[in-house]
Scaffold this active site. Structure first.
Site: not given
Ligand code: FPP
Length: 244
Positions: A24, A72
């Protein structure tokens, strides 16, 4: 449980068999720099590669990462498109590198909603890596813990109605075999970055007795030393599984 001995840190302790990570903070990482959220995901993908390799090198047997939840899809089109591009890129890399890395890759979640290109790649990666003898890497994509449980209930109900399974055969162990993680041990340690204290529908069955460690750093800033520090904390926890 295994032992970890890392020459660099001299850390010796109990190693979790199965780690789950809620990666996250990508969006906030980008926002802090005045960049679009997709740049945070790009950095997050780099961290994902580094941490996956590190887990495999130190002897973790199972690693599950939360890459995309069933919720998501509600994100802006541009962000979802950028995430799909990152998944595609990683799957193509994995297809080339799986022998070198000796990692067995599995996908947890309902993949029918993904673009055909990604579904085909995911199938190819699973098949190509199925004989790898190293760490199992579960990538949770379009995954939700509640959906996983409902899906398991439906599969069990079908087996019971077809008389392939008796009601008396249903136990916690048989139930686990209808989850996406069939055949894998429960989760010992869940790490969530970015300081949020939430489970977010992640491995709610498998992590029922997991130790939770919340890390303040945003996922793109998370380093292998942070993982080593968390493993040290984990090794000092007393796991009682409801006993004394
Ligand atoms: C949460 O942070 C993260 C995600 C919803 C996506 C996770 C994906 C990756 C780490 C990239 C690629 C993965 C692979 C397996 C190639 P957020 O976007 O909710 O962050 P925030 O809470 O700060 O908005």
């Amino acid at each position: 449980m295994g032992l970890i001995f890392n020459k660099k840190t001299s850390y010796k302790g109990i190693l979790p068999v199965h780690i789950g990570i809620i990666m996250d903070g990508n969006g906030r990482w980008a926002k802090k720099r005045g960049l679009p959220r997709k740049f945070g995901h790009r950095e997050g993908a780099k961290t994902f590669r580094t941490i996956t390799r590190h887990c495999s090198n130190i002897g973790i047997k199972y690693l599950t990462v939360f890459a995309f939840s069933t919720e998501n899809w509600n994100r802006p089109f541009d962000e979802v498109t950028a995430l799909m591009a990152l998944f595609k890129q990683y799957l193509e890399e994995a297809l080339c590198d799986f022998r070198k890395e000796n990692i067995k890759i599995k996908f947890l979640g309902e993949r029918s909603r993904f673009p055909q290109e990604i579904r085909t790649l995911a199938d190819e990666v699973e098949t190509a890596s199925e004989d790898s003898s190293g760490m199992v890497l579960n990538i949770a994509m379009n995954y939700g813990g509640k959906d996983e449980i409902v899906n398991a209930v439906k599969l069990i109900a079908k087996e019971v109605s077809e008389k392939k399974l008796a009601l008396s055969d249903i136990s916690k162990e048989t139930f686990s075999n209808f989850l996406y993680t069939c055949g894998q041990p429960d989760v010992d340690l869940v790490i969530r970055t970015s300081g949020e204290f939430r489970i977010s529908n992640f491995l709610i069955w498998q992590a029922a007795y997991a130790e939770y460690i919340v890390e303040d750093k945003l996922w793109p800033d998370f380093k292998t030393d942070d993982l080593n520090r968390i493993l040290e904390l984990y090794s000092k926890r007393s796991r009682r599984f409801g006993g004394v």
